[in-house]
Design an enzyme around this catalytic site. Structure first.
Site, PDB file in Angstrom:
ATOM      1  N   GLY A 105       0.844  -1.202   0.000  1.00 14.02           N
ATOM      2  CA  GLY A 105       0.000   0.000   0.000  1.00 14.02           C
ATOM      3  C   GLY A 105       0.876   1.249   0.000  1.00 14.02           C
ATOM      4  O   GLY A 105       0.665   2.179  -0.796  1.00 14.02           O
ATOM      5  N   ASP A 128       4.301  -9.461   7.184  1.00 13.26           N
ATOM      6  CA  ASP A 128       3.443 -10.402   6.451  1.00 13.26           C
ATOM      7  C   ASP A 128       4.171 -11.178   5.342  1.00 13.26           C
ATOM      8  O   ASP A 128       3.654 -12.184   4.863  1.00 13.26           O
ATOM      9  CB  ASP A 128       2.258  -9.652   5.816  1.00 13.26           C
ATOM     10  CG  ASP A 128       1.365  -8.998   6.859  1.00 13.26           C
ATOM     11  OD1 ASP A 128       1.299  -9.525   7.986  1.00 13.26           O
ATOM     12  OD2 ASP A 128       0.746  -7.963   6.559  1.00 13.26           O
ATOM     13  N   SER A 216      -0.864 -34.653  21.815  1.00 11.26           N
ATOM     14  CA  SER A 216      -1.270 -33.237  21.727  1.00 11.26           C
ATOM     15  C   SER A 216      -1.338 -32.829  20.259  1.00 11.26           C
ATOM     16  O   SER A 216      -0.634 -33.398  19.430  1.00 11.26           O
ATOM     17  CB  SER A 216      -0.267 -32.341  22.460  1.00 11.26           C
ATOM     18  OG  SER A 216       0.959 -32.336  21.769  1.00 11.26           O
ATOM     19  N   ARG A 253       4.055  -8.393  16.257  1.00 16.15           N
ATOM     20  CA  ARG A 253       4.620  -7.230  15.545  1.00 16.15           C
ATOM     21  C   ARG A 253       5.741  -6.550  16.307  1.00 16.15           C
ATOM     22  O   ARG A 253       6.447  -5.695  15.742  1.00 16.15           O
ATOM     23  CB  ARG A 253       3.509  -6.217  15.262  1.00 16.15           C
ATOM     24  CG  ARG A 253       2.631  -6.549  14.089  1.00 16.15           C
ATOM     25  CD  ARG A 253       2.596  -5.444  13.049  1.00 16.15           C
ATOM     26  NE  ARG A 253       2.108  -4.188  13.564  1.00 16.15           N
ATOM     27  CZ  ARG A 253       0.862  -3.740  13.408  1.00 16.15           C
ATOM     28  NH1 ARG A 253      -0.031  -4.456  12.751  1.00 16.15           N
ATOM     29  NH2 ARG A 253       0.507  -2.580  13.873  1.00 16.15           N
TER      30      ARG A 253
END
Ligand code: ADP
Ligand code: F6P
Length: 322
Positions: A105, A128, A216, A253
């Site tokens: 972006g 990301d 598990s 983050r």
């Protein structure tokens, strides 16, 4: 030669952004160029939150998480009239070129600013790993290590109690954090947008593992695909495992960047300044086959996503064999 360079961070922050800022500031000043920081991303360009800095500003920040100059999401920057104000403000300070650290972006903003006469170079700052033209982004390795550490810890307690855990991982539509973490932790079941399992398929896999006597189970899921807690309830009903859910959230983050993130950030920062000195703009710095490359922002935005289906298949097969 240009005399003044600015640097800003935009979009979601990522560990290693400070290392990149430090490298941009230091390498600019070492070449006789004045360095400026713009606070709070593109928003700071409009509000003139612009400040000249010296090398003291850039020292001792390399190991710090987050971004010391602040980041912001500023949708108004999509409007040309707003970008024109940014250009006027930059001209008022005499800043001719910018390094923009962020995700795809932010590159769109950088590309449009370049078209308005301010040469911009983008650096891949996002956890990301969703910048198609770069093998890795600054912050991905740190976030991955955080996720792996968290799953390992969850595994310890799941193992003690013979339970199942759903772990939700960030990625904003890109499954890399989940795929790499599932591979690195042996999470038995995992699902991402690229390699999606329905809730029924996940329940069935966990049921099979229960029947096979697995003590598990970890189910790693990319964010924005399921409600982790309701998925845990469904798994518990289907498999009989007591099942818990952990949404890792923003813990992914933060934190001090890993050596690999710092290495990428510093070298990409230096490379970006070199490009600007050569008078280039509208470029994005990425890591391809272990080399830094400078590519046209437009072309990188339209590149197809790399096909990781083989990696998904192999990890699925490997992790399910108990
Ligand atoms: P990222 O850079 O991490 O992908 P965003 O998609 O939120 O994060 O973009 C960060 C910022 O970049 C936005 O808040 C906006 O200021 C600017 N931006 C995003 N898309 C555009 C666009 N198409 N044109 C101009 N600026 C944009
Ligand atoms: O792009 C980074 C990222 O952390 C994504 O993984 C996530 O979807 C998003 O940002 C979260 O954004 P916010 O911090 O606005 O909640």
């Amino acid at each position: 030669m240009i005399k003044k360079i600015g640097v800003l961070t935009s979009g979601g922050d990522s560990p290693g952004m400070n290392a990149a800022i430090s490298a941009v500031v230091k390498s600019a000043i070492s070449k006789g160029i004045e360095a400026y920081v713009i606070r709070e991303g593109y928003k700071g360009l409009i509000n003139k939150w612009i400040e000249k800095v010296d090398t003291t500003f850039a020292s001792d920040i390399i190991s710090r998480g987050g971004t010391i100059i602040g980041s912001a999401r500023f949708p108004e920057f999509k409007e040309e009239s707003v970008r024109k104000i940014a250009v006027e403000n930059l001209k008022e300070f005499g800043i001719e070129a910018l390094v923009v650290i962020g995700g795809d972006g932010s590159y769109q903003g950088a590309e449009k600013l370049t078209n308005l006469g301010i040469n911009c170079i983008g650096l891949p700052g996002t956890i990301d790993n969703d910048i198609v033209s770069s093998d890795y982004t600054i912050g991905f390795d740190t976030a991955l290590n955080t996720v792996v550490r968290s799953i390992d810890q969850i595994r310890d307690t799941m193992q003690s109690h013979s339970r199942c855990s759903v772990v939700e991982i960030m990625g904003n539509g890109c499954g890399d954090l989940t795929l790499y973490a599932a591979t690195a932790t042996g999470a038995e079941v995992f699902s991402t947008k690229e390699s999606f399992l329905t809730e029924e398929e996940i329940c069935q896999e966990v049921k099979n593992l229960a029947k096979a006597g697995k003590r598990s189970v970890v189910v790693a899921v990319a964010e924005k695909l399921y409600d982790a807690h309701s998925l845990a309830t469904k798994i518990e009903e289907a498999s009989g495992y007591v099942t818990r859910a952990t949404v890792l959230g923003h813990v992914q983050r933060g934190g001090s960047p890993t050596a690999m993130d710092r290495y990428l950030a510093v070298n990409a920062g230096i490379f970006a300044v070199e490009q600007l000195i050569e008078g280039k703009g509208g470029l994005y710095i990425g890591m391809s086959d272990n080399k830094l490359v400078a590519r046209d922002i437009n072309s990188t935005l339209n590149m197809p996503k790399p096909d990781k289906s083989q990696e998904y298949q192999k990890a699925r097969k490997n992790n399910l064999s108990i």
